[in-house]
Structures are given as C-alpha cells and as structure tokens.
Design a protein around this motif. Structure first.
Motif: not given
Length: 450
Positions: A151-153, A272-276, A283-295, A312-315
């Motif tokens: 999913l991260i890939m 596992t948790t992650w952000e894209i 040089g700025g940064q902006d989160s486009l989405g993210g996800g993780g486990r919810y066992d 994961f989900a993205c905007g």
C-alpha cells in the motif's frame, strides 16, 4: 404610501465549499482514471458507502477525543430522531459494510477502493475544503506486513507517476500490548514540559497524549524533538512486523524517512503508520494523504473476531492544487472531429437525427443547434478545431443530402444522406486528429451529494 421593493437575495458558496468548474474537469477526470487504473491493476474492487451514517460509528472508530469528532464532524438529528453524521472519512463506512454484509466469509484478504466526498468543518486552507474528495484503498482480513509495504508502494508510485515530488514518512506506534508503556513515558515527558504546551496541546495531553506529537505549534517543536519515540517501546511482534515492512520497502525501491512523529490523527491506528508528503519546489511541504494499520477497529465496531486491516487515503483537491502549483500538464479532453451546422427549422430536425446517428456510430460530434446563423456556427467549429463541418440547409432537406465542408481548406462536397456514415468513416481514417472514437466506459467522477 410608497412601496418598498424587496431586496433580491444573492447566494454564494458556503465558507469552505468549492465549485468544480469546467476548466478544472480535466484534472478530476485525469485523477479519477488514474485511481481506477491503479485499483484494477492491483486487484481492488470498488465499494461505495453512504455519505450519511450513524454518528456513533465515527465516535467509536475515530475516537471521542479526535479532532474529527470533537471539532470537525457535521452531526445532526434527522427527522426520525436519529443522531447522524456526514461522512468525515472513508474507513469506518467500509468497515461497517464489511461486517454488515458478511464479507468475512469471502476469501481473505478483501481489497476495496473508493472515491467520494467527505465533510469536515475544518479551517479552510489552500486545497483543503469542508467538503472534499478522497480516494482510498483498504485491505481487510490479513495481518501480513507485505500488505503495508504494498500500500505504501502504491501511494508512492501513484504520485511519482503524475510527476509530483514526494517523500514517505513512516513509523510504528505499536499495539494495545506495547503502546501503553510508551504512552505513559510520553505523558510523563510532556507533563514535565507542560509550560511549553499551548492550551490546545494541554487539552490533548489530558485526552490523548499521542495527539500532541501532531501539534502545529512552532514553539513546541524543540521540545517534541526530544520526546521519546514509539519504536523504542515496541513489543517483539510489532518490532518484527515493522522491520519486515521496511525490508519490503527497500526491496520495492521505495524511498522513505523514519519519522517518530507520524501517529495519525485517529484513534484506531496500530503498528505501521505513514504519510505521503509532497516536497514542493519552493522547499515547502504539504501532506497529500496517509494511512496505517487498524487491526483492532473491526472488533471495536462489532466483528465477532479480531480482523486485521490496513489502508490509506489521499485528498483529490490537495493533489489537484499541487499539480497546478507545479505546472504539471494533464491530458486534455478529446476534441470533436465533426461539427453539425444547420439553417432553418426543418434543418434543425434533420441535424438532430444526424447527431444521433453519428453518436450511435461512436463519433465525437460537436454542435450548437440553438444558433441560427451559419457564420456563427462555422466560427464555433473553427474554434473547436474540428476537421469537418456537416451542413444541412434548405437545399439539403429537399435533396436528402449533407454538405461536408473541410475546415482546413474550405473544400465542400455534397453527399447523399444514406452514404454519410461510410463517407465520414473513409475521410476520418485519413486524418490524425479526427479519428473515430472507440466507445469507453464513462470516467469515474466523484458523485456530489444533491
């Protein structure tokens, strides 16, 4: 007595809402088709859940102390006296559908994708709206760390393929066995530094200390850099899981950063948790989405047994904002190869028949049948860049013919009505920009609530 005219009501968008105008449609179409393509390639099936659910669904899943529940959710009592909420995120509805429809009985894991509107009464910002669209991928029914890595890939490749520069920030927040020890240590650290916490972060410390790590207060940054890290408190199972996730990411050539501050903003995450994160050219940064486990979420929402899951989900709006900010071109919509022009009442009727005939044969045809002047219609055809204009006037009505005008050189030829389809086919085969269109499924566009 003088009469006072009532002031005419003018209407505007509600704050935080957005109209999607025609000039933006190509971005929506582009991303929609990309999402569907990714889903099919990786074996995900579409699921659509209602935008309206029981409010308690989100209270139990997202967490009573989360910003989504305490500040952002649109909640109201419906005419049936039931407490309901507009969907703030996609995962709880997908989980509810999985449990309610007995999808546990299907071969596991089950892979879903979705794309649709979400609602959060958040502070509007660039690319962030109170009604916004998300696309997401969920895998339910398997705890293998290779699914986290896949999913991260997928998120990594999705954004790389559309030429956005991104980085993946990844972390592990442990499980219900090892996380309490970490939370206790973090709580003690934050309590010792309470003077540095603003009022909002002090409130978060009381309800859920992990949320303080998400603080946007720049004055707190030096303190948080010294905070204990969750990876140092992982149990053996969580540690082994996380190590395998990272090994799989290395095998997939996914570049990532270990970021101990990635805890996500919802209570149901574990391991596992992650952000894209898009790294802008400025040089700025902006989160486009993210996800993780919810066992543990499925059991919380009523599943008979513990059922592991990850997603994961993205905007979409965020993504479009970044595409435009970085001047990244997206494909334009296909242009019409033909234009139907007409003169007179009877010609309009004939033109309607011709449009229907050519459309049923798979041709992309433009027209402006409400116009009367031939000059205006031909000017419109020229602006559209069509190859041929098909003209029907009084003489063509009498003779049962169509006048074909080559828009490049102005040459005209009269063709019998019965031969118009094969004649168009023959002519367009010679062109490059006006070939017959193959019939396709309509693009998957987000459904806006009525």
């Amino acid at each position: 007595m003088s009469s006072v005219k009532a002031k005419k009501q003018s209407y505007q968008l509600l704050r935080g809402m957005k109209d999607i105008l025609p000039e933006e449609e190509r971005y929506w179409r582009f991303l929609s088709e990309r999402v569907v393509d990714f889903a099919r390639r990786f074996g995900y099936s579409r699921i659509d859940t209602p935008v309206l659910e029981q409010a308690s669904l989100y209270l139990r899943s997202s967490g009573p102390s989360s910003d989504v529940v305490t500040k952002e959710m649109y909640v109201f009592t419906d005419p049936g006296n039931e407490r309901v909420a507009l969907r703030p995120e996609g995962t709880p509805g997908v989980v509810r559908a999985y449990i309610e429809h007995g999808l546990l009985n299907q071969p596991q894991p089950v892979k879903f994708f979705y794309m649709g509107p979400m609602f959060r009464h958040d502070r509007p910002q660039a690319g962030r709206f109170r009604q916004h669209t998300q696309f997401g991928f969920e895998v339910i029914g398997d705890q293998s760390p290779i699914l986290d890595a896949q999913l991260i890939m997928m998120g990594y490749r999705f954004y790389k393929d559309i030429n956005l520069a991104i980085q993946i920030d990844v972390n592990s927040i442990g499980c219900s066995v090892c996380r309490p020890r970490y939370v206790k240590k973090l709580t003690q650290f934050l309590t010792d530094n309470k003077k540095s916490l603003g009022l909002d972060d002090q409130e978060r410390l009381k309800k859920n200390p992990l949320r303080v790590l998400d603080s946007k207060d720049p004055n707190l940054e030096p303190v948080l850099q010294q905070a204990p890290q969750s990876v140092d408190f992982l149990c053996d199972e969580c540690k082994d899981h996380f190590v395998l996730v990272l090994e799989y990411l290395d095998e997939l050539d996914v570049t990532y950063n270990l970021n101990p501050r990635i805890v996500r903003g919802l209570d149901y995450y574990s391991k596992t948790t992650w952000e894209i994160i898009e790294t802008a050219r400025t040089g700025g940064q902006d989160s486009l989405g993210g996800g993780g486990r919810y066992d543990e979420l499925l059991h919380t929402l009523g599943a008979r047994a513990k059922t592991p899951a990850v997603g994961f989900a993205c905007g979409v709006e965020r993504t479009i904002t970044r595409l435009r900010a970085n001047d990244i071109a997206v494909p334009t919509l296909p242009k019409a190869g033909l234009y139907i022009a007409q003169l007179g009442k009877e010609a309009k009727k004939k033109a309607l028949r011709l449009f229907t005939l050519l459309d049923s044969e798979g041709y992309h045809v433009a027209e402006n049948l409400s116009k009367d002047g031939l000059k205006t219609q031909l000017e419109s055809a020229d602006r559209l860049g069509v190859k041929y204009a098909l003209i029907i006037g009084q003489q063509e009505i009498v003779d049962n013919t169509v006048l074909i005008r080559d828009m490049e050189n102005g040459n005209q030829e009269t063709v019998d009505w019965a031969k118009i389809v094969p004649e168009i086919g023959k002519r367009l085969e010679k062109g490059v920009n006006s070939k017959r269109l193959e019939r396709q499924q309509p693009p998957l566009l987000p459904v806006q609530p009525q």
